[in-house]
Design a protein around this motif. Structure first.
Motif, PDB file in Angstrom:
ATOM      1  N   UNK A   8       0.846  -1.199   0.027  1.00 34.91           N
ATOM      2  CA  UNK A   8      -0.161   0.030  -0.050  1.00 34.91           C
ATOM      3  C   UNK A   8       0.769   1.247   0.188  1.00 34.91           C
ATOM      4  N   UNK A   9       0.465   2.476  -0.367  1.00 36.25           N
ATOM      5  CA  UNK A   9       0.955   3.608  -0.612  1.00 36.25           C
ATOM      6  C   UNK A   9       1.076   4.246   0.830  1.00 36.25           C
ATOM      7  N   UNK A  67       1.922   0.063  10.254  1.00 32.12           N
ATOM      8  CA  UNK A  67       0.791   0.550  11.000  1.00 32.12           C
ATOM      9  C   UNK A  67       0.411   1.657  10.364  1.00 32.12           C
ATOM     10  N   UNK A  68       1.150   2.506   9.503  1.00 29.10           N
ATOM     11  CA  UNK A  68       0.761   3.828   8.795  1.00 29.10           C
ATOM     12  C   UNK A  68       0.209   3.559   7.728  1.00 29.10           C
ATOM     13  N   UNK A  69       0.147   2.486   6.966  1.00 27.31           N
ATOM     14  CA  UNK A  69      -0.687   2.185   5.989  1.00 27.31           C
ATOM     15  C   UNK A  69      -1.943   0.983   6.056  1.00 27.31           C
ATOM     16  N   UNK A  70      -2.171   0.844   7.496  1.00 23.09           N
ATOM     17  CA  UNK A  70      -3.184  -0.136   7.819  1.00 23.09           C
ATOM     18  C   UNK A  70      -4.437   0.443   7.275  1.00 23.09           C
ATOM     19  N   UNK A  71      -4.870   1.592   7.423  1.00 22.46           N
ATOM     20  CA  UNK A  71      -6.180   2.175   6.771  1.00 22.46           C
ATOM     21  C   UNK A  71      -6.373   2.064   5.303  1.00 22.46           C
ATOM     22  N   UNK A 357      -5.891   7.256  14.864  1.00 22.87           N
ATOM     23  CA  UNK A 357      -5.704   7.247  13.422  1.00 22.87           C
ATOM     24  C   UNK A 357      -4.406   6.819  13.114  1.00 22.87           C
ATOM     25  N   UNK A 358      -4.294   5.593  12.560  1.00 21.78           N
ATOM     26  CA  UNK A 358      -2.792   4.968  12.508  1.00 21.78           C
ATOM     27  C   UNK A 358      -2.152   5.615  11.246  1.00 21.78           C
TER      28      UNK A 358
END
Length: 446
Positions: A8-9, A67-71, A357-358
């Motif tokens: 993911x981006x 964690x930062x691209x989880x959403x 907000x991960x």
């Protein structure tokens, strides 16, 4: 089976350009490619360099998750699952904190090394009997590690494709690091396998991307002796205690070491002691820097701001120290409580976490209540450090004493950091691969 693998981006941090996203290909997904490609059709789509094709119909999708691209990973998963295509999520976030993943986000979670999970995942997918969770086998070791599929890399899309790992994990358990969660362990690869990867890449400069290249010094010594005849140049990440072993530093220099990434994290003793960074002794920092520089090896220093010992004064004190000691390049981070690390548990217990907000958990946002400054002061100090480390004045002040280092130093400081937007523009015209080669020819070994 037809398997689609997706990276993911990532969201850019304030100081980053697309150079960051295109620095190197994802070795984790390339390892899965190696496992599958002889018996299955495999496609790898890195959203940082290309759009995801949502119109095709793979039999199975695998997504690598930090964690930062989880959403974003959950969004991607939903689009495929709506078409009846099962999705497996793995990667460092899944391994570190599987209980933080929404139950309905993915069909399966892959916890641990791909080599110890994906053969079973494929077998179950073929029989339409995927389990919710796959754990890597307990006795996973060096003999099980598979080399990434380097022949699968779209080389023109990246600055560097000369990346090799010699180990998995880290022997230390610093409170703020992913490696402090329970599902991580440290393993050195077989030396012959690492040498084979280097020869397969067939370049004169290699980037070792381990969490800690000297996690097992005895292994490192053996490896360096085998590395010397190849006459390559290389860089790696190490813990600061490397400077306690002059013989090891000499051997690293003889084997072609050009620069070392070191997590200083803080020059504040109380900040370091609070996060169990036991390998860091601040009293020895300057002597360690001197020992490394004396051997003609550059230093990329990493610093974390927002630790409980920090105040607004920490930023200027750190900048002055960086300039005084001529740290060649610097990465700055805001303390980020990655789920299931000790820092996360402590901040959560103290009701100091301010955002779930991960996508903001990328070390460039304040997602907790700092102890000795406001969230705004922490964020502004973080940006101030970057602006001032890479000001023309401080770039000149930090110019290395060793003349052989200066081309590499100036290339990174000017064309990656100070004028990164121009370099990124140039890459889009003549390709990232070519600019990466030019950087290496200029002496860029960071």
């Amino acid at each position: 089976m037809y398997v689609k693998l997706i990276q993911p981006k990532m969201l850019r941090r304030p100081m980053d350009t697309d150079l960051k996203a295109r620095m190197a290909p994802p070795l984790g997904l390339l390892t899965i490619v190696s496992i599958l490609k002889d018996n299955h059709k495999v496609v790898l789509e890195n959203e940082n360099i290309e759009k995801i094709n949502f119109d095709d119909k793979p039999d199975l999708v695998g997504i690598s998750v930090t964690v930062d691209v989880l959403n974003r990973a959950i969004e991607i998963s939903r689009k495929f699952r709506e078409k009846g295509i099962p999705v497996v999520a793995g990667g460092i976030q899944i391994t570190s904190a599987p209980d933080f993943i929404p139950q309905d986000a993915f069909d399966s979670l892959c916890i641990g090394d791909a080599e110890g999970t994906w053969p079973e995942i494929i077998k179950d997918a073929q029989s339409h009997s995927l389990k919710k969770i796959y754990h890597c086998k307990e006795n996973f070791g060096a003999d099980d590690i598979v080399s990434p599929a380097y022949d699968f890399v779209k080389k023109s899309k990246y600055l560097y494709t000369n990346i090799v790992h010699t180990s998995r994990g880290c022997p230390f358990r610093c409170d703020f690091c992913y490696n402090s969660s329970k599902n991580h362990k440290y393993i050195n690869r077989n030396i012959d396998d690492v040498l084979a990867d280097i020869k397969k890449i067939n370049l004169r400069h290699i980037m070792f991307i381990d969490d800690n290249f000297i996690g097992n010094p005895a292994w490192t010594r053996k490896f360096l002796e085998e590395l010397k005849p190849l006459k390559i140049k290389w860089n790696a990440a190490v813990s600061i205690n490397v400077a306690n072993d002059g013989e090891l530093l000499d051997l690293m220099k003889e084997a072609g070491c050009k620069s070392l990434f070191i997590g200083f994290e803080s020059i504040n003793p109380s900040s370091i002691s609070n996060v169990h960074k036991v390998q860091n002794n601040i009293k020895n920092y300057e002597n360690a820097i001197s020992e490394i520089h004396r051997r003609g090896i550059m230093i990329h220093g990493s610093f974390v701001f927002g630790l409980d010992g920090d105040s607004t004064e920490t930023f200027k004190t750190t900048l002055d120290w960086i300039v005084k000691n001529k740290i060649e390049t610097v990465t700055s981070h805001i303390l980020t409580p990655y789920p299931r690390t000790k820092v996360y548990e402590e901040l959560k217990k103290a009701d100091r976490i301010t955002s779930t907000d991960f996508s903001k958990y990328n070390t460039a946002h304040v997602v907790f209540k700092p102890k000795n400054m406001s969230a705004e002061e922490l964020y502004e100090g973080y940006l101030w450090i970057y602006r001032n480390v890479y000001s023309l004045k401080n770039i000149l002040k930090r110019l290395p004493d060793c003349k052989e280092q200066r081309a590499a130093y100036l290339t990174f400081n000017l064309f990656y950091r100070k004028y990164g937007k121009f370099t990124d523009f140039l890459c889009k015209i003549i390709s990232y691969k070519l600019v990466g080669k030019i950087a290496q020819l200029a002496g860029r070994y960071l």
